[in-house]
Write an enzyme that holds these catalytic residues in place. Sequence first.
Site, PDB file in Angstrom:
ATOM      1  N   HIS A  10      34.914  46.560  50.944  1.00  0.00           N
ATOM      2  CA  HIS A  10      34.403  46.851  49.608  1.00  0.00           C
ATOM      3  C   HIS A  10      33.006  46.296  49.449  1.00  0.00           C
ATOM      4  O   HIS A  10      32.477  45.589  50.308  1.00  0.00           O
ATOM      5  CB  HIS A  10      35.341  46.305  48.513  1.00  0.00           C
ATOM      6  N   CYS A  55      29.851  39.156  47.942  1.00  0.00           N
ATOM      7  CA  CYS A  55      30.594  40.416  47.877  1.00  0.00           C
ATOM      8  C   CYS A  55      29.692  41.597  47.522  1.00  0.00           C
ATOM      9  O   CYS A  55      30.154  42.738  47.501  1.00  0.00           O
ATOM     10  CB  CYS A  55      31.764  40.312  46.894  1.00  0.00           C
ATOM     11  N   HIS A  78      31.768  44.672  53.543  1.00  0.00           N
ATOM     12  CA  HIS A  78      32.501  43.601  54.232  1.00  0.00           C
ATOM     13  C   HIS A  78      33.968  43.801  53.893  1.00  0.00           C
ATOM     14  O   HIS A  78      34.311  44.604  53.017  1.00  0.00           O
ATOM     15  CB  HIS A  78      32.033  42.214  53.762  1.00  0.00           C
ATOM     16  N   HIS A 118      38.181  42.290  53.387  1.00  0.00           N
ATOM     17  CA  HIS A 118      39.104  41.207  53.061  1.00  0.00           C
ATOM     18  C   HIS A 118      40.486  41.562  53.604  1.00  0.00           C
ATOM     19  O   HIS A 118      40.841  42.738  53.692  1.00  0.00           O
ATOM     20  CB  HIS A 118      39.233  41.005  51.544  1.00  0.00           C
ATOM     21  N   ASP A 168      44.852  51.003  53.095  1.00  0.00           N
ATOM     22  CA  ASP A 168      44.767  50.125  54.263  1.00  0.00           C
ATOM     23  C   ASP A 168      43.700  50.644  55.238  1.00  0.00           C
ATOM     24  O   ASP A 168      43.693  51.825  55.579  1.00  0.00           O
ATOM     25  CB  ASP A 168      46.137  50.072  54.956  1.00  0.00           C
ATOM     26  N   HIS A 169      42.809  49.746  55.654  1.00  0.00           N
ATOM     27  CA  HIS A 169      41.701  50.078  56.561  1.00  0.00           C
ATOM     28  C   HIS A 169      40.739  51.101  55.976  1.00  0.00           C
ATOM     29  O   HIS A 169      40.076  51.833  56.719  1.00  0.00           O
ATOM     30  CB  HIS A 169      42.223  50.527  57.929  1.00  0.00           C
ATOM     31  N   GLU A 227      42.808  37.948  47.154  1.00  0.00           N
ATOM     32  CA  GLU A 227      41.643  38.400  47.926  1.00  0.00           C
ATOM     33  C   GLU A 227      41.276  37.383  49.002  1.00  0.00           C
ATOM     34  O   GLU A 227      40.920  37.751  50.120  1.00  0.00           O
ATOM     35  CB  GLU A 227      40.446  38.619  46.995  1.00  0.00           C
TER      36      GLU A 227
HETATM   37 NI    NI Z   1      34.400  40.803  48.809  1.00  0.00          NI
END
Ligand code: NI
Length: 137
Positions: A14, A33, A39, A41, A79-80, A126
């Site tokens: 995200h 972020c 990047h 999580h 997911d992914h 997160e």
């Molecule tokens: Ni982040």
Amino acid sequence: MVYITRRETFNAAHRLFRPEWSDEENLRVFGKCSNPSWHGHNYILYVTVKGPVNPETGFVVNLKTLSKIIREQVIEKIDHMNLNTQVDFMKGLIISSENIAIAIWDVLEPRFRPLGIELHCVKIVETENNSVEYYGN
Ligand code: NI
């Protein structure tokens, strides 16, 4: 009334940013972020439902049913993935943990209702230190 929680995990990319702001302004408000190169999580999702115990089964809900709905409606779609660009039900949102929790609630709640399952809480973890909980309002 008994509360029952299913835990699922997903990995996703995200970026927290407002496109009308400069990179510097986004960095000031959103911190790391806001990295323009994205990047990821390792998120943990907790879905809590509530209801009476069925005297026939001893269950509030069959956990296999609960898991199947969460996996099909949410996990397989996020997911992914890049949550900013690849997830229909998150389009246009700032991809904060708060908004992820609300978006997941909005997907799951209508799926549970016909089964007589009442959604109580969607929790998103997160990082080790940061989590949010949404109770539907
Ligand atoms: Ni982040």
